[in-house]
Structures are given as structure tokens and as C-alpha cells.
Write an enzyme that holds these catalytic residues in place. Structure first.
Site, PDB file in Angstrom:
ATOM      1  N   CYS A 175      50.075  35.971  39.109  1.00  0.00           N
ATOM      2  CA  CYS A 175      49.692  35.708  40.501  1.00  0.00           C
ATOM      3  C   CYS A 175      49.780  34.223  40.843  1.00  0.00           C
ATOM      4  CB  CYS A 175      48.288  36.238  40.773  1.00  0.00           C
ATOM      5  SG  CYS A 175      47.028  35.545  39.683  1.00  0.00           S
TER       6      CYS A 175
ATOM      7  N   GLU B  65      35.949  41.816  44.427  1.00  0.00           N
ATOM      8  CA  GLU B  65      36.706  40.956  43.510  1.00  0.00           C
ATOM      9  C   GLU B  65      35.810  40.310  42.456  1.00  0.00           C
ATOM     10  OE1 GLU B  65      39.668  37.044  43.648  1.00  0.00           O
ATOM     11  OE2 GLU B  65      38.960  37.965  45.515  1.00  0.00           O
ATOM     12  N   MET B  66      34.672  39.766  42.876  1.00  0.00           N
ATOM     13  CA  MET B  66      33.792  39.063  41.951  1.00  0.00           C
ATOM     14  C   MET B  66      33.258  39.989  40.862  1.00  0.00           C
ATOM     15  SD  MET B  66      32.577  35.947  41.486  1.00  0.00           S
ATOM     16  CE  MET B  66      32.412  35.144  43.088  1.00  0.00           C
ATOM     17  N   ASN B  67      32.705  41.127  41.261  1.00  0.00           N
ATOM     18  CA  ASN B  67      32.157  42.054  40.284  1.00  0.00           C
ATOM     19  C   ASN B  67      33.238  42.745  39.462  1.00  0.00           C
ATOM     20  OD1 ASN B  67      29.402  41.892  40.065  1.00  0.00           O
ATOM     21  ND2 ASN B  67      28.962  43.439  41.623  1.00  0.00           N
TER      22      ASN B  67
ATOM     23  N   ALA C 261      28.406  46.951  43.740  1.00  0.00           N
ATOM     24  CA  ALA C 261      29.555  46.576  44.567  1.00  0.00           C
ATOM     25  C   ALA C 261      30.739  46.303  43.645  1.00  0.00           C
ATOM     26  CB  ALA C 261      29.281  45.374  45.451  1.00  0.00           C
ATOM     27  N   ALA C 262      31.904  46.801  44.061  1.00  0.00           N
ATOM     28  CA  ALA C 262      33.112  46.712  43.230  1.00  0.00           C
ATOM     29  C   ALA C 262      34.154  45.803  43.863  1.00  0.00           C
ATOM     30  CB  ALA C 262      33.686  48.109  43.006  1.00  0.00           C
TER      31      ALA C 262
ATOM     32  N   GLN D 230      49.683  37.074  28.766  1.00  0.00           N
ATOM     33  CA  GLN D 230      50.734  37.297  29.752  1.00  0.00           C
ATOM     34  C   GLN D 230      52.070  36.723  29.274  1.00  0.00           C
ATOM     35  OE1 GLN D 230      48.586  35.387  32.938  1.00  0.00           O
ATOM     36  NE2 GLN D 230      47.978  37.326  33.867  1.00  0.00           N
TER      37      GLN D 230
ATOM     38  N   PRO E 157      41.912  32.196  29.267  1.00  0.00           N
ATOM     39  CA  PRO E 157      42.554  32.804  28.105  1.00  0.00           C
ATOM     40  C   PRO E 157      43.611  33.860  28.427  1.00  0.00           C
ATOM     41  CG  PRO E 157      40.384  33.785  28.453  1.00  0.00           C
ATOM     42  CD  PRO E 157      40.543  32.713  29.493  1.00  0.00           C
TER      43      PRO E 157
END
Length: 429
Positions: free
Chosen positions: A50, A188-190, A185-186, A116, A111
Site C-alpha cells: 500500500c 481500521e484501528m481495531n 467495533a471492527a 512482503q 516488521p
């Protein structure tokens, strides 16, 4: 042929441009296979994440690599050239090592990039577009990344919220394999919290989200690593007791976890300790729960201060890591020069052996024809010596004519040293 690294990253190109040059594994596999089949530029590895798309290739010039990157993505070469960085040979090796070590990442020392890069190499090898030389460079870069990770502190301090929560859980609970985690909550952060904790090896992750679709998406992403259960948001309070670690980040205007909820959960747990992390602004968790015995409550500000301090530690460690990378690049380049010299020496010795064989055959023919053996051997010695020393004589003559006298002096001194060492060896034997 030279080794080139060419690409764009978060520092040189906008998100829009990075999206245009990004490759998914399926498309990249097709492109690399076509390269191999059509015998075009077919010694290359493409790293696409990304934050970066980079081509590492053995090529005649950097323009070949740039043209390939532009053409395969339908972008004007001139437009792309304004945003790409280019490195050649030792500089390209250094860049690859820095990337693999996390020194060139948006999040210093992260890491994931090493995995990748390894995946990118494996994909290129499957497409048969990686030579032994290119493979050796990448393997050495992985060795460098391992050294940086193990011998410096560049990756040992949490510098993202998700990673910080995971490290915090390790500090509070000594055995992650027994932990049950709940993410409320699902987003980005979690999602990052859940992924870090799944990689850490926790026993189970409970996902509590208002919408089922996003919860299922996160569950699919981590289910290969950890047991997952989705809980309706309406059943949040009654399931709190099941979690050792709770990370909440809902974006709600109201608190979703009350003092009474946590107190009841604690009682059901027979007062086994709980870690609650509130990543929301406004806060999701009633701050009064911190007063409960056995409850550890951390907010965004608490974690941010830790992250800022840890990032300073990483930057300090990165200086040490950069020195290490430079040393390893020098070692690799030196070894490559030695290998190249070895091939030249082998070829030179073969030529000497051929000359020797030709002169020996000629001498034997003369002896068999009845000529005096002693005379023939003397001439054999003279002829072979002249032919073997002829290239050295030519080099000395050319060096003597050169405007820079240091070249001739260097040759003369080293040749004298070689002959002196040879005489000493003969005396000892």
C-alpha cells in the site's frame, strides 16, 4: 548488466499515483510469466504494498525498468519519472536492505515489510524470472534484515496503536496463548489490534460490531490464525466477562461500556484481572472503571505518549542500523568482486594450461623425432615463460605510457611482491 532498484513510495508519490502502479499477486504473476515467455526483461522482482511499488532488476539501464513499470500500468513515462527514485548496484543493494529491515517504511521499523519482500521474491521465482545472482542479493538482504532486527532496537518498541495494544497485553498477561480478546467495533484501528494479537498467538478473539458485514470481513482475515466468534452489539455487556483484553473504538457519541457493566463482568470473572483499552474519541469506556481492583484502563493519550517515546528510541536505534546496513553492503559488494575475480582467474589459468599443453605436445614431438632432449626442454622452458609473461609485459608497457604514473608503480610493486613471495615458497619447500 547492473542491479537497479526503481520505484515510488509514500515519500515520492500521492496515493492516487501509487494506486495506478500497484500490482495484485494475480496480475503480477501473469505479467512476470509473460516476461519469461517472451524473453524480455526477465530478471526481476516486484515489491508492491500500500505504501510502495518497486522493481528490482538486473538490466542494461534504468530506463528499461522505468519503461516496463510505465507501460504495464498505462502511465506516461515522463509523468512517472517525476516521482520515481532510482538506485544502481551498491546503492540499490543498500536500498533493498533498508526496505527489508523496515528502515524505509512509513512506520519506522515495521516488521510486515520483510514478509512482503520475501513473498515478492517467491512469486518472481515461481514465474522463473530470478537469476542466481539476483536471488543471492535478496537472500543477503534478508540476512541483513535479520541482523538489524536481532542486533538493534529498531523494531523493539511499539509505534502504532494496534501494536501498542498488543505489547500492552503482553506486559499485563504473561501467557498470551491463554487470552481471550474482545474488539468492540471492527474498524481500521481495531482490525490492526486484532491482527497483531492474532499473530501474537492469543486463544480467541471476540468481534463485537454494530454491522455484521464488517465483523465477518475481519473474522475472515484472522480466522487462519486464531479462533474467532462474532457477537451482536446488543449483547456486548453480557459478554464482557469472557474477555481478558478489551479494545474499544466505536466512534459513538456515548459511552458503550459503563462502570456497572465492567463491575458485573469482574464479579463473574471472580475478579481475575482485565485490560481495557479505549481507543475512541469521545471515549467508549467510563473512566471510573479504573478504580476497580484488577482493572487496567488505558486511553489514547496514555498510548500516544508511549508511542512518541518509543518512536524516539527507534530513531536512535535506526542510526545504528544504518551503519550496520552500510557495512553489510560493503561486505556483499566486496564478495561479488572476489567472485568476479575468481571467474577471471579461472579463465586465465585455463588459458595458461592450454598454452602449456600445446608447448608440451610440441616438445614431445621434437624429442620423439630424435632431437636432443636437453636442448628441447631448454627451449620448451623459454617459449612457455615468454608466452605466460607476455600479457603481464603488455600491461606494464601500457601502464608506463599512462599519464598517471601511479598505475605503473602499483603494478610494478605488486608484481615484485608476488615474485618475491613465490621465491620464498620455493625456498621453504
Amino acid at each position: 548488466m547492473s542491479f537497479f532498484a526503481l520505484g515510488v513510495n509514500h515519500q515520492t508519490a500521492s496515493v492516487e499515483l501509487r494506486e495506478k502502479v500497484a500490482f495484485n499477486p494475480e496480475r503480477l504473476t501473469t505479467l512476470l510469466t509473460e516476461q519469461y515467455q517472451h524473453h524480455k526483461m526477465n530478471d526481476m522482482v516486484v515489491v508492491s504494498t500500500c505504501n510502495r511499488t518497486e522493481v528490482y532488476a538486473m538490466a542494461e539501464n534504468a530506463d528499461m525498468v522505468l519503461d516496463w513499470l510505465a507501460q504495464t500500468n498505462g502511465i506516461d513515462v515522463k509523468q512517472l519519472s517525476n516521482h520515481v527514485y532510482r538506485y544502481e548496484n551498491s546503492d540499490a543493494v543498500s536500498h533493498l536492505m533498508r526496505v527489508a529491515s523496515g528502515l524505509d517504511s512509513l512506520m519506522l521499523g515495521e516488521p510486515q515489510i520483510l514478509g512482503q519482500v520475501k513473498t515478492a521474491l517467491a512469486l518472481a521465482k515461481d514465474a522463473k524470472v530470478v537469476s542466481q545472482n539476483l536471488n543471492q542479493i535478496f537472500e543477503y538482504a534478508f540476512y541483513a534484515a535479520k541482523r538489524v532486527r536481532s542486533e538493534t532496537a529498531v523494531g523493539s518498541h511499539a509505534v502504532s496503536m494496534g501494536y501498542a495494544v498488543a505489547q500492552l497485553a503482553l506486559q499485563v498477561f504473561s501467557q498470551p496463548a491463554k487470552l481471550t480478546v474482545m474488539v468492540v467495533a471492527a474498524g481500521e484501528m481495531n482490525s490492526l489490534v486484532a491482527k497483531h494479537l492474532a499473530e501474537m498467538g492469543v486463544a480467541k478473539i471476540l468481534i463485537c460490531n454494530r454491522g455484521r458485514e464488517r465483523a465477518e470481513k475481519l473474522a475472515q482475515e484472522i480466522a487462519h490464525r486464531v479462533e474467532v466468534e462474532i457477537i451482536p452489539f446488543s449483547e456486548l455487556a453480557e459478554n464482557l466477562y469472557r474477555a481478558d483484553v478489551i479494545s474499544s473504538c466505536t466512534g459513538s457519541l456515548y459511552q458503550v461500556i459503563s462502570f456497572a457493566d465492567v463491575k458485573a463482568a469482574l464479579k463473574k470473572r471472580r475478579y481475575q484481572q482485565m485490560l481495557l483499552v479505549d481507543l475512541a474519541v469521545p471515549r467508549d469506556i467510563d473512566s471510573k472503571v479504573e478504580s476497580l481492583d484488577g482493572v487496567y484502563l488505558y486511553g489514547v493519550d496514555d498510548l500516544q505518549s508511549v508511542i512518541d517515546e518509543n518512536l524516539a528510541h527507534r530513531r536512535q536505534a535506526a542510526v545504528e542500523a544504518e551503519v550496520m546496513v552500510n557495512q553489510l553492503v560493503t561486505q556483499l559488494v566486496t564478495q561479488q568482486k572476489i567472485n568476479d575475480a575468481g571467474e577471471t582467474i579461472h579463465h586465465y589459468r585455463q588459458q595458461g594450461e592450454q598454452l602449456s599443453q600445446l608447448e608440451l605436445i610440441y616438445a614431445l614431438q621434437r624429442i620423439q623425432a630424435g632431437e636432443d632432449a636437453a636442448t628441447v626442454l631448454q627451449e620448451f622452458n623459454h617459449r612457455l615463460t615468454q608466452k605466460l609473461l607476455h600479457p603481464t609485459s603488455i600491461l606494464l608497457r601500457h601502464a608506463a605510457k599512462d599519464e598517471d604514473p601511479s598505475h605503473f608503480e602499483w603494478l610494478k610493486e605488486n608484481i615484485q611482491d608476488i615474485f618475491e613471495n613465490t621465491r620464498q615458497v620455493k625456498v621453504k619447500t
